[in-house]
Design a protein around this motif. Structure first.
Motif, short mmCIF file in Angstrom:
data_model
loop_
_atom_site.label_atom_id
_atom_site.label_comp_id
_atom_site.label_asym_id
_atom_site.label_seq_id
_atom_site.Cartn_x
_atom_site.Cartn_y
_atom_site.Cartn_z
N SER A 193 13.31 2.96 3.16
CA SER A 193 12.47 3.27 2.00
C SER A 193 11.01 3.17 2.42
O SER A 193 10.66 2.39 3.31
N MET A 194 10.16 3.93 1.75
CA MET A 194 8.74 3.96 2.07
C MET A 194 8.02 2.78 1.41
O MET A 194 8.24 2.48 0.24
N THR A 195 7.17 2.13 2.18
CA THR A 195 6.35 1.02 1.70
C THR A 195 4.91 1.25 2.17
O THR A 195 4.65 2.12 3.02
N PRO A 196 3.96 0.49 1.65
CA PRO A 196 2.58 0.64 2.15
C PRO A 196 2.44 0.39 3.65
O PRO A 196 1.49 0.87 4.26
N GLY A 207 4.78 1.37 5.84
CA GLY A 207 5.58 2.36 6.56
C GLY A 207 7.03 2.35 6.12
O GLY A 207 7.42 1.65 5.18
N ASP A 208 7.85 3.13 6.84
CA ASP A 208 9.27 3.23 6.52
C ASP A 208 10.01 1.99 7.01
O ASP A 208 9.78 1.51 8.14
N THR A 209 10.89 1.46 6.19
CA THR A 209 11.66 0.26 6.56
C THR A 209 12.92 0.57 7.34
O THR A 209 13.64 -0.35 7.72
N THR A 222 17.79 5.54 6.85
CA THR A 222 16.86 6.25 5.96
C THR A 222 15.79 5.30 5.45
O THR A 222 14.60 5.64 5.41
#
Length: 542
Positions: free
Chosen positions: A474-477, A479-481, A472
């Motif tokens: 986490s969202m970051t600037p 993209g998704d990790t 799942t």
């Protein structure tokens, strides 16, 4: 009163059925075209952002002479043997992939509704073969053009000649590999015993070509280099590029290009005919396998993908190697592991190959430290081949449920055979190098690396499935990790172990052997052994 004529039994409705399907699938076809256009747009954008600047930087470095040197000269001089070896390897890999996913791949709807009906198989399958041929040829042409341009930066001819020759070689290999894949797909479910002999012969030819390439890379130019260029279609396709590099006359490059064009035309005719005769059973099996592999790759579960590929292959029944049953309970696990490796000689062969690569990299003199450090991944791959029985047991923990050992004790017993095998290879390899006059004191560190490399392989063998919380992310600037975290989780064993071995200044970084450099690898091995036990307990508990 006239009677109506009876209906024709063999009346062909293929054109009417396909025309009706084209009408019904208009919306789906438009959506697919939009998806393909978006994929091409993203690919072109990424290439423009990352690829073009790197190619321009390589071109400027080549023009300034910064890329010229002994290594570049050796690579260019070995092109008459390395280029045919690379092309033959690509063709064999495409043929091997066709055993579980060939170029002619049908979707579920076509398999369910069209294949069982009296519709001409030729009209249904040949468009798929044409589409796969165009796609693979375009990709191979782009890769070949890029390789030719990079060779120009190393001093191979003019940029347009090197790029064009590389594109021609890549396109020929891409199309010929697709055609050979169609032939393999047509016959992959028949002639099981003959198929094994053909596969061994093909890989033996590839191994012989790589042997010639290794001789050229180590020894330099020699009289036998022309054997590879004229040994078959893989050499003919490489001759124009070799001629541009000055390794063959221009006339030889023209003759090789003409022979390669004839082979490509013949392969196209054979592949087109084979694509129309692929059995429905093979189409159904490969469609299901492709879906399972795709789902496994989306979840970054490489083991499930490999298991799906393995179960899709039909193999002839043959008697396996039988070792005497051990009389002591402590030898049971090593006995099982040894038997499994002897019944899969390909694992042993690859272990020998990767161990030889590690020995060669450590023994090289006057090379940068990053080149020597590449011996660590090579040694890990050799250990991973020998630890394959542990991975198979970790995939199905029921096999060891009745054994009287804990998970940690079992994983340590699984490390005995890989450790013994890798130790033998790392002792024989330096001995052979010393006998050939290529001895280096840095080779003394190789036996000390065995515990760490085997421990990293055991951590990977017992890693289990990717945890859900990592997928799942986490969202970051940026993209998704999730994918990045799952990928790191997959390679955490070798990443930590090899990183720990590389950070210490020792023989693998060009220094002379000392006490710290020789004692640090066993300490890393003890840590990875403990880590493998912890990982095994978590995997068994689920």
């Amino acid at each position: 009163m006239t009677r109506p004529s009876p209906p024709t039994v063999h009346e062909d409705h293929t054109e009417a059925v396909l025309a009706q399907l084209r009408i019904l699938r208009t919306h789906q076809r438009d959506e697919r075209r939009k998806s393909i256009a978006y994929t091409l747009y993203c690919t072109a954008l990424l290439f423009a952002i990352w690829g073009v600047p790197l190619l321009l930087a390589a071109a400027r470095a080549g023009a300034d002479g910064r890329l010229r040197g002994p290594v570049a000269e050796r690579l260019v001089s070995a092109l008459p043997t390395t280029a045919p070896a690379v092309l033959a390897t690509v063709v064999m890999m495409m043929a091997a992939r066709a055993m579980w996913q060939g170029p002619v791949l049908l979707e579920r709807a076509a398999l369910t509704w069209l294949v069982p009906q009296p519709v001409q198989r030729r009209a249904l399958l040949r468009p798929r073969f044409v589409a796969a041929s165009v796609t693979n040829t375009a990709i191979a042409t782009a890769v070949g053009a890029t390789a030719g341009f990079l060779l120009h930066a190393l001093g191979v001819g003019s940029w347009w000649a090197a790029t064009g020759a590389g594109a021609a070689a890549g396109g020929a290999v891409g199309f010929a590999g697709t055609a050979l894949g169609a032939v393999v797909q047509c016959h992959c479910d028949t002639l099981l015993r003959q198929r094994a002999g053909i596969r061994r012969t093909g890989w033996a030819v590839v191994a012989a070509l790589w042997l010639l390439a290794v001789v050229s890379l180590v020894h330099g130019p020699w009289a036998g280099e022309s054997i590879a260029c004229w040994s078959g279609p893989w050499g003919w396709a490489a001759l124009p590029l070799v001629a541009v590099a000055g390794g063959a006359p221009v006339a030889a490059g023209g003759v090789g290009g003409g022979l390669a064009a004839l082979v490509v035309a013949w392969a196209g005719a054979v592949g087109t005919g084979a694509a129309a005769r692929i059995p429905a059973r093979v189409l159904r099996t490969q469609a299901g396998t492709a879906l399972r592999v795709q789902a496994s790759l989306y979840s970054l579960d490489l083991r499930q993908a490999r298991a799906a590929v393995r179960t899709s292959r039909s193999r002839p029944v043959r008697s396996g190697v039988r070792l005497p049953f051990p009389r002591r309970a402590g030898l049971l696990v090593p006995w099982r592991d040894t038997t499994a490796l002897l019944r899969a000689p390909g694992r042993l062969l690859w272990a020998v190959v990767w161990a030889a690569v590690a020995v060669a990299l450590v023994g090289l003199d006057d090379v940068p430290a990053p080149v020597t450090l590449m011996a660590l991944p090579a040694g890990y791959l050799a250990a991973a081949q020998l630890a394959e029985p542990a991975r198979l047991e970790a995939d199905d923990v029921r096999r060891s449920a009745q054994l009287p050992w804990t998970a940690a004790g079992l994983v340590l017993r699984h490390g005995l055979v890989p450790a013994a095998g890798l130790l033998v290879l790392f002792v024989l390899g330096p001995a052979v190098a010393g006998a050939a006059g290529l001895w280096s004191d840095r080779l003394l560190v190789l036996p000390a690396l065995v515990p760490a490399l085997v421990g990293a392989a055991l951590v990977s063998a017992y890693r289990g499935t990717v945890p859900v919380h990592l997928m799942t992310g986490s969202m970051t600037p940026l993209g998704d990790t999730g994918p990045f975290g799952a990928l790191l989780w997959q390679v955490r064993g070798p990443l930590v172990a090899l990183g720990a071995l590389a950070v210490v200044d020792g023989p693998l970084r060009g220094a002379e052997p000392d006490v710290v450099g020789l004692l640090w690898p066993p300490l890393v091995g003890a840590g990875t052994a403990w880590w493998a036990g912890v990982t095994a307990r978590r995997t068994v508990r689920g």
